[in-house]
Scaffold this active site. Structure first.
Site, short mmCIF file in Angstrom:
data_model
loop_
_atom_site.label_atom_id
_atom_site.label_comp_id
_atom_site.label_asym_id
_atom_site.label_seq_id
_atom_site.Cartn_x
_atom_site.Cartn_y
_atom_site.Cartn_z
N HIS A 121 0.49 -1.42 -0.45
CA HIS A 121 0.17 -0.42 -0.08
C HIS A 121 0.53 1.06 -0.18
O HIS A 121 1.75 0.87 1.26
CB HIS A 121 -0.87 -0.34 1.46
CG HIS A 121 -2.04 1.17 1.61
ND1 HIS A 121 -1.74 2.38 1.76
CD2 HIS A 121 -3.10 1.00 1.06
CE1 HIS A 121 -2.91 2.28 1.43
NE2 HIS A 121 -3.81 2.17 1.63
N ASP A 198 2.94 -4.64 8.26
CA ASP A 198 1.81 -3.80 7.94
C ASP A 198 0.11 -4.61 8.23
O ASP A 198 0.04 -5.35 7.27
CB ASP A 198 1.46 -3.30 6.60
CG ASP A 198 0.00 -2.41 5.94
OD1 ASP A 198 -0.45 -2.89 6.64
OD2 ASP A 198 0.43 -1.95 5.00
N GLN A 201 -4.89 -5.28 6.91
CA GLN A 201 -6.09 -6.45 6.02
C GLN A 201 -5.74 -7.04 6.98
O GLN A 201 -6.83 -8.18 6.84
CB GLN A 201 -5.77 -6.46 5.10
CG GLN A 201 -6.25 -5.54 4.28
CD GLN A 201 -7.48 -4.65 4.01
OE1 GLN A 201 -8.78 -4.91 4.63
NE2 GLN A 201 -7.70 -3.35 3.59
N LYS A 224 -10.52 -0.21 10.06
CA LYS A 224 -11.18 -1.54 9.05
C LYS A 224 -11.02 -2.78 10.03
O LYS A 224 -11.65 -3.72 9.51
CB LYS A 224 -9.25 -1.98 8.45
CG LYS A 224 -9.49 -0.71 7.54
CD LYS A 224 -8.45 -0.94 6.48
CE LYS A 224 -8.02 -0.22 5.43
NZ LYS A 224 -6.48 0.17 5.26
N CYS A 363 -4.36 2.72 -4.09
CA CYS A 363 -3.35 2.73 -3.11
C CYS A 363 -1.96 1.99 -3.53
O CYS A 363 -0.94 1.69 -2.59
CB CYS A 363 -3.67 2.89 -1.65
SG CYS A 363 -4.64 4.65 -1.11
#
Ligand SMILES: *Cc1c(COP(=O)(O)O)cnc(C)c1O
Length: 405
Positions: A121, A198, A201, A224, A363
């Site tokens: 991202h 990261d 998600q 999220k 992104c």
């Protein structure tokens, strides 16, 4: 599991859009919020609202207790060794920038390598580009194969002792790829590289244990995973946090201030200058309670069933190209390109049928270039989505084919 009952915890989902029942397939961009989280926010503002840490009155004590209780919940939620390893941020983006501007500035020299992947991202790419420009460090990336997985042969050649930092995405927001985080962190550790994972998600979609994963830093965003927008978390291993200078200066992060100089609190407060998003933090705590009551394993299984069912059904749509791992181990999203329509036109068409999706580069512009597509359409799922909604999506995609050809 009664997923239909769980779905009814989300008041927003019960509405019509353009005369059709809303089908919300954009949770990878932001999830919806259950009543439990919304009520926690109203209760906080109706009963306990005050600034934290600074006053001796009752409201402030209550707000502070709820705020610090949420930090404990987060620490347990991701398996941190201590509450002090949890830093509240605005989201994943801010967490990554914090690491780049503190640990990065302090530790990187010209010629050092920052390693990322070709599926990052922009949030896990641009901060490292800026850091490389500032320090003279070199940014390299692990290529992505046609099937949407990382090139494992390239990992072994690129992960050398020059690599000071390896930052990579746990679950790709554009492909659905679930990277083998534990194995990658172990490989990085073997060459002495620090790792940043990261988790934007993955948090809220599967059980997370940072110590089991073996990462040094982990970031995620509340919005999220059923929490409000504007709140996120940076986890850092205490051994590293202790050595890091502050990033933002201001109230709450100091021990002693003179007109000339200041001394700083230990982590996490050293990194939390100014009044934090108190309601956001408390809302994040409520979201964690809510998710844990459903069970992260159950959510993960449901994600898996939905995305595999979606891939299976969507494959039958003529002219469709699905990006990312074809089957089996994938995150809760399907990104695709339909030969007859630009993603933006397709998303508008679906919207007129009540389906909320996202079209564009998500992104991840380098990844779009890699797969030679102008962008993709992305249907992303969470545990409140149903098989019926995926059937509806396929119906609308078939209608779109007729409409655009
Ligand atoms: C959404 C996302 C981000 C950025 O999260 P923010 O909440 O916008 O800070 C970073 N990485 C991935 C993989 C994402 O999906």
């Amino acid at each position: 599991m009664d997923w239909h009952r769980i779905r009814s915890d989300f008041p927003i989902l019960d509405q019509q859009v353009h005369g059709h029942p809303l089908v919300y397939l954009d949770s990878a961009a932001s999830s919806q919020k259950p009543r439990a989280v919304i009520n926690t926010l109203s209760r906080y503002y109706e009963r306990d609202n005050a600034n934290v840490h600074r006053a001796l009155h009752d409201l402030s004590a209550r707000a502070t207790d709820a705020f610090e209780a949420a930090r404990k919940k987060v620490a347990r939620f991701i398996g941190a060794a201590s509450d002090d390893e949890i830093i509240f941020t605005r989201g994943s983006t801010e967490g990554i920038n914090l690491v780049a501007n503190t640990w990065g500035t302090q530790n990187l020299r010209a010629g050092d390598v920052i390693l990322v992947t070709g599926m990052e991202h922009h949030s896990n790419l641009v901060p490292w580009q800026l850091l490389a420009q500032r320090t003279g460090a070199i940014l390299k990336h692990i290529p992505v194969l046609d099937d949407g997985t990382l090139d494992s042969a390239a990992i072994d050649t690129l992960l050398t002792e020059q690599v000071k930092l390896f930052a990579f995405v746990h679950v790709s927001n554009s492909l659905g790829t679930i990277n083998p985080a534990r194995e990658l962190c172990a490989k990085a550790k073997a060459v002495g590289a620090v790792t940043l994972l990261d988790g934007a998600q993955s948090a809220g979609h599967m059980p997370i244990n940072v110590r089991d994963l073996g990462c040094d830093f982990f970031v995620f965003s509340g919005h999220k995973m059923c929490a409000p927008t504007g709140i996120g978390v940076l986890y850092g291993r205490m051994e590293l946090l202790e050595t890091m200078p502050p990033w933002h200066g201001g109230g709450e992060m100091i021990l002693n201030v003179t007109l000339e100089a200041s001394t700083y609190k230990p982590p996490p407060h050293r990194f939390e200058a100014g009044t934090p998003d108190i309601a956001g933090v408390i809302g994040l705590g409520a979201a964690i309670d809510y998710l844990e009551a459903i069970g992260l394993e159950n959510i993960q299984r449901h994600d898996h069933n939905l995305s595999n069912y979606a891939v299976q059904q969507m494959r039958e749509v003529p002219g469709i190209r699905i990006l990312g791992p074809d089957f089996g181990h994938r995150g809760a999203l399907v990104a695709f390109h339909l030969d007859c329509a630009h993603p933006h036109d397709l998303v508008e068409f679906a919207n007129s049928h009540g389906i909320a999706m996202r079209g564009g580069h998500h992104c991840t512009q380098p990844l779009m270039k890699r797969f030679k597509v102008p962008g993709t359409t992305r249907a992303s799922f969470y545990f409140y989505n149903t098989i019926e909604e995926i059937n509806r999506l396929v119906e609308v995609l078939l209608a779109a084919r007729k409409f655009f050809t």
